[in-house]
Design a protein around this motif. Structure first.
Motif, PDB file in Angstrom:
ATOM      1  N   VAL A 123      41.937  34.687  28.320  1.00  0.00           N
ATOM      2  CA  VAL A 123      42.163  35.559  27.165  1.00  0.00           C
ATOM      3  C   VAL A 123      42.321  34.758  25.870  1.00  0.00           C
ATOM      4  O   VAL A 123      42.585  35.334  24.821  1.00  0.00           O
ATOM      5  CB  VAL A 123      43.404  36.460  27.373  1.00  0.00           C
ATOM      6  CG1 VAL A 123      43.225  37.330  28.588  1.00  0.00           C
ATOM      7  CG2 VAL A 123      44.663  35.630  27.470  1.00  0.00           C
ATOM      8  N   CYS A 158      44.288  40.446  33.518  1.00  0.00           N
ATOM      9  CA  CYS A 158      43.262  39.480  33.867  1.00  0.00           C
ATOM     10  C   CYS A 158      43.634  38.808  35.186  1.00  0.00           C
ATOM     11  O   CYS A 158      44.629  38.067  35.252  1.00  0.00           O
ATOM     12  CB  CYS A 158      43.119  38.442  32.754  1.00  0.00           C
ATOM     13  SG  CYS A 158      41.777  37.274  33.025  1.00  0.00           S
ATOM     14  N   ASP A 198      47.936  38.106  30.823  1.00  0.00           N
ATOM     15  CA  ASP A 198      47.462  36.910  31.504  1.00  0.00           C
ATOM     16  C   ASP A 198      48.644  35.997  31.755  1.00  0.00           C
ATOM     17  O   ASP A 198      49.530  35.852  30.908  1.00  0.00           O
ATOM     18  CB  ASP A 198      46.410  36.197  30.662  1.00  0.00           C
ATOM     19  CG  ASP A 198      45.889  34.937  31.325  1.00  0.00           C
ATOM     20  OD1 ASP A 198      45.028  35.054  32.207  1.00  0.00           O
ATOM     21  OD2 ASP A 198      46.357  33.848  30.956  1.00  0.00           O
ATOM     22  N   VAL A 210      39.139  41.823  34.436  1.00  0.00           N
ATOM     23  CA  VAL A 210      40.199  42.537  33.730  1.00  0.00           C
ATOM     24  C   VAL A 210      40.268  43.969  34.250  1.00  0.00           C
ATOM     25  O   VAL A 210      39.282  44.712  34.196  1.00  0.00           O
ATOM     26  CB  VAL A 210      39.954  42.541  32.209  1.00  0.00           C
ATOM     27  CG1 VAL A 210      41.033  43.371  31.504  1.00  0.00           C
ATOM     28  CG2 VAL A 210      39.960  41.122  31.669  1.00  0.00           C
TER      29      VAL A 210
END
Length: 305
Positions: free
Chosen positions: A290, A239, A273, A246
């Motif tokens: 996320v 991400c 992330d 993503v």
């Protein structure tokens, strides 16, 4: 099949899945560890009642497993514990990765010692959700100290972490395990034999190479009659912290492949992330892109429980 092939097959033949047969089964004949297994399993465990009493006060016992290292078991165990604790549950996190403990760092309790009281070891309480936790990392004099132990000593420590820890009443105990299907895993299964674990979470990364290794963990659960709550595909893309897009980093779709092959649920895919990577230092991951993916996974786990 050639004679050499048969010899190799005999060499890697698995230990008995019924632990009461350890040292007595046909496969045990000629094994150098036969006498040790016989000495451990020939008599009823005199301390099993104490262990059952400790574990009986815990409603759910969830194992976090993966045959492969580096897939984020400890991070996912911490995220699960934090989310459950954030909903008001009484949560404990037991780290049985004896040689590579990381839970103290992730939960911010590296400098907090484990106290030994008349009622047993008192688990450290993390400021990140008031999670009770116990790890060999909290028992070492230095975080850089290497734990160079053979199987029997690891088994004895895990046994004591279960038997002598004052967990009290918990809604959920999350058990973070090392990679593989060996001493630590067999010890946990033996100790939970009476009270039974609620199930196992299987973690994988997206690569097909990982799927081949993680599949052995699923087979381990099947042979040991441990319910598989589902599979989590971790590090499923990256991400971007700037645009939040993503991007696929590790192609393969191992999570979906394993779920279909073994008929278990795919609980979700969690991208990489930076906020999640720092979850043990602060709770900033809750504001990360996320967080929703992690929340969906935890919601499905709660349904399974």
């Amino acid at each position: 099949m050639s004679a050499n092939a048969r010899d190799l097959e005999d060499l890697v033949e698995e230990c008995p899945t019924n632990l009461s047969e350890a040292g007595q089964a046909l496969v045990c004949q000629g094994c150098p560890g036969k006498e040790l297994c016989l000495s451990q399993g020939s008599q009823p465990d005199p301390e099993q009642q104490v262990i059952d009493t400790r574990l009986g006060a815990i409603r759910h016992k969830v194992l976090v497993l993966s045959g492969k290292g580096g897939v984020g078991k400890s991070t996912m165990a911490v995220l699960l514990a934090q989310m459950l604790a954030g909903e008001g549950q009484r949560v404990g996190l037991l780290d049985v990765d004896v040689c590579g403990p990381s839970i103290p760092h992730l939960l911010g309790v590296e400098d907090q010692p484990v106290l030994d009281s008349q009622w047993g070891w008192q688990p450290v309480v993390s400021p990140l959700g008031k999670i009770k936790t116990l790890s060999v990392g909290s028992l070492l004099s230095s975080q850089s100290q290497a734990v160079v132990w053979k199987g029997p000593r690891k088994t004895a420590l895990i046994r004591r972490m279960i038997k002598d820890t004052l967990w009290g009443r918990l809604d959920t105990l999350v058990v973070d395990t090392p990679p593989g299907t060996s001493d630590e895993h067999l010890t946990i299964v033996r100790l939970l034999a009476t009270t039974r674990p609620s199930g196992a979470l299987i973690l994988t990364s997206p690569q097909q190479l990982a799927a081949g290794v993680v599949s052995r963990e699923i087979r381990f659960c099947q042979k040991m009659n441990i319910p598989v709550l589902g599979i989590i595909e971790n590090m499923s893309g990256f991400c971007c912290p700037c645009c939040l897009e993503v991007s696929e980093v590790f192609p393969g779709g191992a999570g979906a492949h394993l779920a279909e092959k073994y008929g278990v649920s795919l609980l979700g895919a969690v991208p990489l992330d930076l906020g999640v990577a720092e979850a043990g230092v602060n709770c900033g991951w809750r504001d990360s892109p996320v967080a929703q993916a992690v929340g969906d996974v935890v919601a499905k786990i709660k349904e399974k429980l």
